[in-house]
Design a protein around this motif. Sequence first.
Motif, short mmCIF file in Angstrom:
data_model
loop_
_atom_site.label_atom_id
_atom_site.label_comp_id
_atom_site.label_asym_id
_atom_site.label_seq_id
_atom_site.Cartn_x
_atom_site.Cartn_y
_atom_site.Cartn_z
N VAL A 162 -86.23 -39.06 59.61
CA VAL A 162 -87.48 -38.31 59.43
C VAL A 162 -87.26 -36.83 59.74
CG1 VAL A 162 -89.80 -37.97 60.38
CG2 VAL A 162 -89.03 -40.27 59.78
N LEU A 163 -86.46 -36.55 60.76
CA LEU A 163 -86.17 -35.14 61.08
C LEU A 163 -85.41 -34.47 59.95
CD1 LEU A 163 -85.06 -35.31 64.84
CD2 LEU A 163 -87.36 -35.09 63.90
N ASP A 164 -84.44 -35.19 59.36
CA ASP A 164 -83.67 -34.63 58.25
C ASP A 164 -84.57 -34.33 57.06
OD1 ASP A 164 -81.30 -34.70 59.62
OD2 ASP A 164 -80.43 -36.36 58.49
N LEU A 165 -85.43 -35.28 56.72
CA LEU A 165 -86.33 -35.11 55.58
C LEU A 165 -87.31 -33.96 55.82
CD1 LEU A 165 -87.94 -35.94 53.01
CD2 LEU A 165 -89.09 -37.67 54.43
N ALA A 166 -87.98 -33.98 56.95
CA ALA A 166 -88.97 -32.94 57.24
C ALA A 166 -88.31 -31.57 57.36
CB ALA A 166 -89.72 -33.28 58.53
N GLY A 167 -87.11 -31.54 57.94
CA GLY A 167 -86.39 -30.27 58.06
C GLY A 167 -86.01 -29.70 56.71
N TYR A 168 -85.64 -30.57 55.78
CA TYR A 168 -85.31 -30.13 54.42
C TYR A 168 -86.55 -29.57 53.73
CZ TYR A 168 -83.67 -30.42 49.57
OH TYR A 168 -83.33 -30.14 48.26
N ALA A 169 -87.67 -30.28 53.86
CA ALA A 169 -88.91 -29.79 53.26
C ALA A 169 -89.32 -28.44 53.85
CB ALA A 169 -90.03 -30.81 53.47
N ALA A 170 -89.16 -28.30 55.16
CA ALA A 170 -89.50 -27.02 55.81
C ALA A 170 -88.57 -25.90 55.35
CB ALA A 170 -89.43 -27.18 57.33
N ALA A 171 -87.30 -26.23 55.17
CA ALA A 171 -86.32 -25.20 54.82
C ALA A 171 -86.50 -24.65 53.41
CB ALA A 171 -84.90 -25.77 54.96
N VAL A 172 -86.98 -25.48 52.49
CA VAL A 172 -87.10 -25.03 51.10
C VAL A 172 -88.51 -24.57 50.74
CG1 VAL A 172 -85.18 -26.47 50.36
CG2 VAL A 172 -87.50 -27.38 50.22
N SER A 173 -89.50 -24.92 51.54
CA SER A 173 -90.87 -24.46 51.27
C SER A 173 -91.00 -23.01 51.71
CB SER A 173 -91.88 -25.33 52.03
OG SER A 173 -91.82 -26.67 51.62
N ALA A 204 -98.37 -31.16 50.86
CA ALA A 204 -99.24 -30.88 52.00
C ALA A 204 -99.06 -29.45 52.49
CB ALA A 204 -98.96 -31.87 53.12
N VAL A 205 -97.82 -28.97 52.47
CA VAL A 205 -97.56 -27.58 52.84
C VAL A 205 -98.35 -26.64 51.93
CG1 VAL A 205 -95.79 -25.77 52.84
CG2 VAL A 205 -95.30 -27.99 53.86
N ASN A 206 -98.39 -26.98 50.66
CA ASN A 206 -99.11 -26.15 49.69
C ASN A 206 -100.62 -26.23 49.89
OD1 ASN A 206 -99.50 -24.60 47.22
ND2 ASN A 206 -100.10 -26.54 46.29
N THR A 207 -101.16 -27.44 49.95
CA THR A 207 -102.63 -27.58 50.01
C THR A 207 -103.20 -27.11 51.34
OG1 THR A 207 -102.40 -29.89 50.74
CG2 THR A 207 -102.63 -29.49 48.37
N ARG A 208 -102.43 -27.26 52.41
CA ARG A 208 -102.90 -26.83 53.73
C ARG A 208 -102.55 -25.38 54.03
NH1 ARG A 208 -106.89 -30.10 55.59
NH2 ARG A 208 -106.30 -32.28 55.42
N LYS A 209 -101.93 -24.72 53.05
CA LYS A 209 -101.58 -23.30 53.19
C LYS A 209 -100.74 -23.04 54.44
CE LYS A 209 -105.43 -21.44 50.47
NZ LYS A 209 -105.75 -22.73 49.82
N ILE A 210 -99.71 -23.86 54.58
CA ILE A 210 -98.75 -23.67 55.66
C ILE A 210 -97.80 -22.55 55.25
CG2 ILE A 210 -96.97 -24.77 57.06
CD1 ILE A 210 -99.77 -25.97 57.41
N ASP A 211 -97.82 -21.46 55.99
CA ASP A 211 -97.02 -20.29 55.61
C ASP A 211 -95.81 -20.12 56.53
OD1 ASP A 211 -97.94 -19.13 57.98
OD2 ASP A 211 -99.60 -18.11 56.98
N ARG A 212 -95.12 -19.00 56.36
CA ARG A 212 -93.89 -18.77 57.12
C ARG A 212 -94.15 -18.47 58.60
NH1 ARG A 212 -89.12 -17.70 54.74
NH2 ARG A 212 -88.66 -15.98 56.17
N HIS A 213 -95.40 -18.26 58.96
CA HIS A 213 -95.76 -18.09 60.37
C HIS A 213 -96.33 -19.38 60.95
CE1 HIS A 213 -95.04 -13.74 60.46
NE2 HIS A 213 -95.58 -13.70 59.25
N SER A 214 -96.37 -20.42 60.12
CA SER A 214 -96.85 -21.73 60.57
C SER A 214 -95.67 -22.57 61.06
CB SER A 214 -97.55 -22.45 59.42
OG SER A 214 -98.63 -21.70 58.90
N TYR A 215 -96.01 -23.76 61.56
CA TYR A 215 -94.99 -24.65 62.10
C TYR A 215 -95.09 -26.03 61.47
CZ TYR A 215 -94.29 -21.16 65.74
OH TYR A 215 -94.01 -19.99 66.41
#
Length: 383
Positions: free
Chosen positions: A122-133, A102-113
Amino acid sequence: MDFLQQSFSVRFDYKVFFTTHLFSPENPAFGKFIEGEKKKDTPPKVFFVLDEGVVAHHPDLINGIRSYFKGFPSLQLVEEMIIPGGEQAKNDEALFHKIVAAVNTRKIDRHSYLVAIGGGSVLDLAGYAAAVSHRGIRHIRIPTTVLSQNDSGVGVKNGINYFKKKNFLGTFAPPVAVFNDFHFLTTLEEVDWRSGISEAIKVALIKDAPFFQWLVQNATLLAKRDMPAMQYLIKRCADLHMQHIRSGDPFEMGSARPLDFGHWSAHKLEQLAGFNIRHGEAVAIGIALDSVYSHLSGRLSREALDQILELHQVLGLGITHPLLEVSDDKSPLLLGLEEFREHLGGRLTITLLNDIGKGEEVHEMDSALIRKASEWLKDLSSR
């Protein structure tokens, strides 16, 4: 031999907000925070990952978020993704890939949230995805359980389970902000309300004797779900955790992990139970085990131990589990100690108690004494 050397430090800043009804039109805190963080003229994208259990208990949440963003035209709400909560969120690798896709298809960049709303898993999972994307997307946590508001949600760690091991994959990546909305606590199941208190007991035992005495004095109120008492507990516990992060070893480059008091056996219990036990429940049992071990090893007085176990009883927290019984040197609990040693890089570092509010790091534990502590708790719980 020629060589080059470089040294540098990186400053991290983040705020933890305490509020209620975060997405009410009368509460501008969330929107104003992101507006104040803007680094470019285009509206920053905001992508929400939500715990399906939270959505089920708060059916107006998504519509509330959408209505809220209409009041902030400078922000761009791009998607809400609902995923299962609980430890299964960290066990299912497909969920990680779903968020990254979803980060890729929605073009979520480093200035996005990437904003996560849910319990600690859920926080651990989402935080990991955010940290490596993109090597790091801005991440906002909105914890919805006692445990995540007072402990995991305000820290710098995230990750997922792998090889059937707790947090085998993960990163240290602080959020840009944490919003603790106390309204989410009103719909918690009893087990989640009570078990989340275990992390407050933990940090009080190793760092703050007056806070532990406050817990003892207010245990009945907490057990009755008194909200003002819980709000104080969460704020004080979060403060102690953040003080440790600031003054200690936030990225755990060494082997000392005082905030993991009671956790070495808790992590093993969660694994043995197929993660069908709450983290807070397992931590409460781990605290009881290490407290008894501290007493049997001559560190902790019987009076202090009795206070700890009586507090468990008033709060309805367990002190033992059949899966942690020790019969021989190959018992799962003792194997868990070796796994913890491996996780720390080969040198075991366990925090034990010399007194309430005073922890001591040790580098060895006696297997026979662990067995005796386990039997001691089993006997006590059967009375």
